[in-house]
Scaffold this active site. Structure first.
Site, mmCIF file in Angstrom:
data_model
loop_
_atom_site.group_PDB
_atom_site.id
_atom_site.type_symbol
_atom_site.label_atom_id
_atom_site.label_comp_id
_atom_site.label_asym_id
_atom_site.label_seq_id
_atom_site.Cartn_x
_atom_site.Cartn_y
_atom_site.Cartn_z
ATOM 1 N N ASP A 22 -0.463 -0.602 -4.779
ATOM 2 C CA ASP A 22 -1.750 -0.074 -5.251
ATOM 3 C C ASP A 22 -1.654 1.313 -5.858
ATOM 4 O OD1 ASP A 22 -1.274 1.253 -2.820
ATOM 5 O OD2 ASP A 22 -3.407 1.360 -2.323
ATOM 6 N N ASN A 23 -0.604 2.056 -5.507
ATOM 7 C CA ASN A 23 -0.399 3.402 -6.065
ATOM 8 C C ASN A 23 0.982 3.885 -5.641
ATOM 9 O OD1 ASN A 23 -2.742 3.929 -3.640
ATOM 10 N ND2 ASN A 23 -0.798 4.980 -3.365
ATOM 11 N N ARG A 43 -7.761 -0.814 -6.053
ATOM 12 C CA ARG A 43 -8.112 -2.175 -5.629
ATOM 13 C C ARG A 43 -9.336 -2.688 -6.398
ATOM 14 N NH1 ARG A 43 -5.175 -2.846 -0.544
ATOM 15 N NH2 ARG A 43 -3.803 -1.056 -0.711
ATOM 16 N N SER A 69 -8.113 1.546 5.364
ATOM 17 C CA SER A 69 -6.709 1.919 5.578
ATOM 18 C C SER A 69 -6.339 1.922 7.058
ATOM 19 C CB SER A 69 -6.436 3.312 4.996
ATOM 20 O OG SER A 69 -6.606 3.287 3.607
ATOM 21 N N HIS A 84 1.753 2.319 3.838
ATOM 22 C CA HIS A 84 0.802 3.409 4.101
ATOM 23 C C HIS A 84 1.007 3.881 5.537
ATOM 24 C CE1 HIS A 84 -3.059 5.435 4.649
ATOM 25 N NE2 HIS A 84 -3.394 5.213 3.383
ATOM 26 N N HIS A 92 -10.820 -2.413 1.808
ATOM 27 C CA HIS A 92 -11.063 -1.039 1.356
ATOM 28 C C HIS A 92 -12.044 -0.926 0.198
ATOM 29 C CE1 HIS A 92 -9.087 3.210 1.574
ATOM 30 N NE2 HIS A 92 -10.333 3.151 2.001
ATOM 31 N N LYS A 135 -5.692 -5.814 3.679
ATOM 32 C CA LYS A 135 -6.610 -4.681 3.537
ATOM 33 C C LYS A 135 -7.635 -4.901 2.430
ATOM 34 C CE LYS A 135 -6.247 0.162 2.064
ATOM 35 N NZ LYS A 135 -5.347 1.326 1.991
ATOM 36 N N LYS A 178 1.451 9.586 -5.224
ATOM 37 C CA LYS A 178 0.056 9.206 -4.961
ATOM 38 C C LYS A 178 -0.901 10.372 -5.170
ATOM 39 C CE LYS A 178 -2.825 7.702 -1.037
ATOM 40 N NZ LYS A 178 -2.824 6.979 0.247
ATOM 41 N N ASP A 189 0.844 -1.193 0.000
ATOM 42 C CA ASP A 189 0.000 0.000 0.000
ATOM 43 C C ASP A 189 0.882 1.247 0.000
ATOM 44 O OD1 ASP A 189 -2.006 1.829 0.236
ATOM 45 O OD2 ASP A 189 -2.935 0.919 2.011
ATOM 46 N N ASP A 190 0.812 2.013 -1.070
ATOM 47 C CA ASP A 190 1.566 3.273 -1.203
ATOM 48 C C ASP A 190 3.075 3.056 -1.341
ATOM 49 O OD1 ASP A 190 -0.957 4.318 -0.759
ATOM 50 O OD2 ASP A 190 -0.375 5.621 0.909
ATOM 51 N N CYS A 243 -6.070 4.311 -3.155
ATOM 52 C CA CYS A 243 -6.314 2.928 -2.728
ATOM 53 C C CYS A 243 -7.589 2.284 -3.278
ATOM 54 C CB CYS A 243 -6.399 2.875 -1.198
ATOM 55 S SG CYS A 243 -4.913 3.448 -0.362
HETATM 56 MG MG MG Z 1 -2.629 3.110 -1.375
#
Ligand code: MG
Length: 477
Positions: free
Chosen positions: A291-292, A84, A160, A239, A137, A135, A321, A40-41, A80
């Site tokens: 994811d980003n 996803r 998150s 994240h 989300h 996660k 992001k 994540d991130d 996010c």
């Molecule tokens: Mg993310």
């Protein structure tokens, strides 16, 4: 509840029975196990195999040396929730209703519509054990949780790790005095086991270790049942807020951010080791991506109380992001499957997060959901080194705003159009600009805007973008 009718799988009924029962004697390849590891991130430059000089990721580097490493892999949204949604459905997120704030929050009442067909639903039709560790989300209300979208089990956070206690309609809103903008404050996010909250607030220091143990349990259990598995392991880190276990805290050369990424790398190593110990190396596809891009707000001394250096890096790509510069959209992608994916290959051709649903369906011998427009393409031939994703005319890809409100740009071949921004592209990126045109082959860092010098190319890109978007947006909104 899926409302989609599946067309028959391209195998005989008897062979399907044999496959799902784990019997031998079938000539078609057995469906592979799939471990999809989602950070994540995590930024493009946050792994040593992608250029980090301060974060050591030996397990992911080994995975890259034993498989394929992509240099132009794109998320379908730079935040996010829509990212996803696109992974799990193979579709541009613009096709789905997502919270106008860009992602779902603890007070959201929406989620991924149940009419969407997820990878878990596609693979479950082929007899897979399907598990989400990490996660979600995509909606926290009971009717929107992973179990309603094709997963047999769920162990993780509904959203998150910087978010607070969940709000359920008809109940008083929870009052929690802090969020990640406040230093030394522990968000109230819950840890869930299937549909039950088992810990709130979740103790995040041990989260990666516990996710790893659970991921290993899922694999062992499926192997004991002689069934293929789809393990979607969506770690909440890096994240913010960042938490590492004692074994990793203070050990990297990149502060707490590096500690957290190195613990994630350890987790990948544990999973690869278990796959080997289970004797399923050549039957298991392992994918690692993010994811980003990195949340650069935390990587500067920005005017937030926490400040510090808790964000990653996408260098030499621009920004991160929530923006539609390359740093927000381009992420690491490593795929390993001994015997099927040639070792040590760098793939420079572009690919997109939406490609995974058709790719995994093809590997598993599963049918694509009928009556649903899938935007991704099967990149199996690319992974195996025996074909291209795109025709000679090149890669064509629509880029949507991170708040899912409309187009942000378009990629065609080597060219990228980034549409003018007025009023800030997102709450985290508030500067404006006119239409931008980049030659990503010559200028991957998006430093040299060619819009003024190549007006005809700019106009052509706009025409092509508009025509493709009309095709996408006319159906299935
Ligand atoms: Mg993310």
């Amino acid at each position: 509840m899926s409302r989609v009718v599946f067309s028959p799988a391209p195998v005989s009924f008897l062979s399907l029975l044999a496959l799902t029962a784990g019997c031998s004697g079938d000539s078609s390849p057995a469906p592979p196990n799939v471990v999809f590891i989602f950070a994540d991130d995590l930024g493009y430059a946050d792994l040593s195999s992608y250029g980090s000089r301060t974060i050591a990721t030996p397990n992911l580097d080994r995975m890259a040396s034993e498989g394929a490493r992509f240099t132009q892999f794109y998320v379908a949204s730079s935040v996010c929730t829509p990212s996803r949604a696109s992974l799990l459905t193979g579709r541009y997120p613009i096709r789905m209703p997502i919270d106008p704030r860009g992602v779902f929050f603890p007070d959201s009442t929406g989620g991924l519509p149940l009419s969407e067909v997820t990878i878990a639903e596609v693979l479950r039709e082929r007899g897979y054990v399907t598990a989400l560790v990490g996660k979600w989300h995509l909606g926290h209300l009971p009717e929107l949780l992973p179990m309603q979208q094709g997963f047999d089990s769920f162990y993780g956070l509904p959203y998150s790790n910087d978010m607070d206690e969940p709000h359920y309609p008809g109940q008083p809103a929870p009052v929690h005095p802090c969020n990640s903008l406040f230093p030394d404050c522990r968000p109230g996010a819950p840890l869930m086991e299937n549909e039950q909250i088992v810990e709130m607030p979740v103790l995040q220091e041990s989260l990666t270790r516990r996710y790893t143990e659970r991921a290993i349990d899922v694999m062992r259990s499926a192997v004991a049942q002689d069934r293929p598995f789809f393990l979607y392991y969506a770690n909440n880190f890096p994240h913010t807020p960042l938490y590492a276990s004692d074994a990793f805290r203070g050990t990297s050369a990149d502060g707490l951010y590096g500690d957290v990424v190195e613990e994630l790398d350890w987790s990948v190593g544990e999973i690869l080791g278990e796959i080997e110990a289970l004797g399923i190396d050549e039957e298991t596809l392992v994918v690692f991506t993010s994811d980003n891009g990195p949340w650069l707000l935390w990587a500067t001394d920005a005017p937030v109380p926490q400040g510090g250096l808790d964000g990653g890096s996408a260098e030499p790509l621009r920004d991160g992001k929530s923006t539609s510069f390359e740093g927000g959209l381009r992420v690491p992608l490593i795929a390993r499957w001994p015997g099927r994916i040639p070792a040590g290959r760098t793939v420079e051709a572009p690919a997109v997060m939406t490609d995974w649903l058709p790719t995994l369906a093809a590997f598993a011998g599963a049918s694509l959901p009928s009556g649903v427009e899938i935007d991704g393409k099967d990149i199996g031939p690319v992974l195996e080194g025996r074909g291209d994703r795109d025709p000679p005319e090149g890669f064509r890809h629509l880029i949507y705003r991170s708040d899912n409100s409309g187009l942000a740009g378009y990629r065609e071949g080597r060219w990228k159009l980034k549409l003018a921004v007025a009023g800030g592209e997102s709450v985290y990126s508030r500067y404006d600009h006119g239409d931008l045109l980049f030659d990503l082959e010559a200028d991957p860092g998006e430093q040299n805007d060619l819009a003024a010098s190549l007006p005809e190319k700019l106009a052509e890109m706009k025409r092509h973008m508009t025509a493709l978007a009309a095709e996408v947006e006319v159906a299935n909104r």
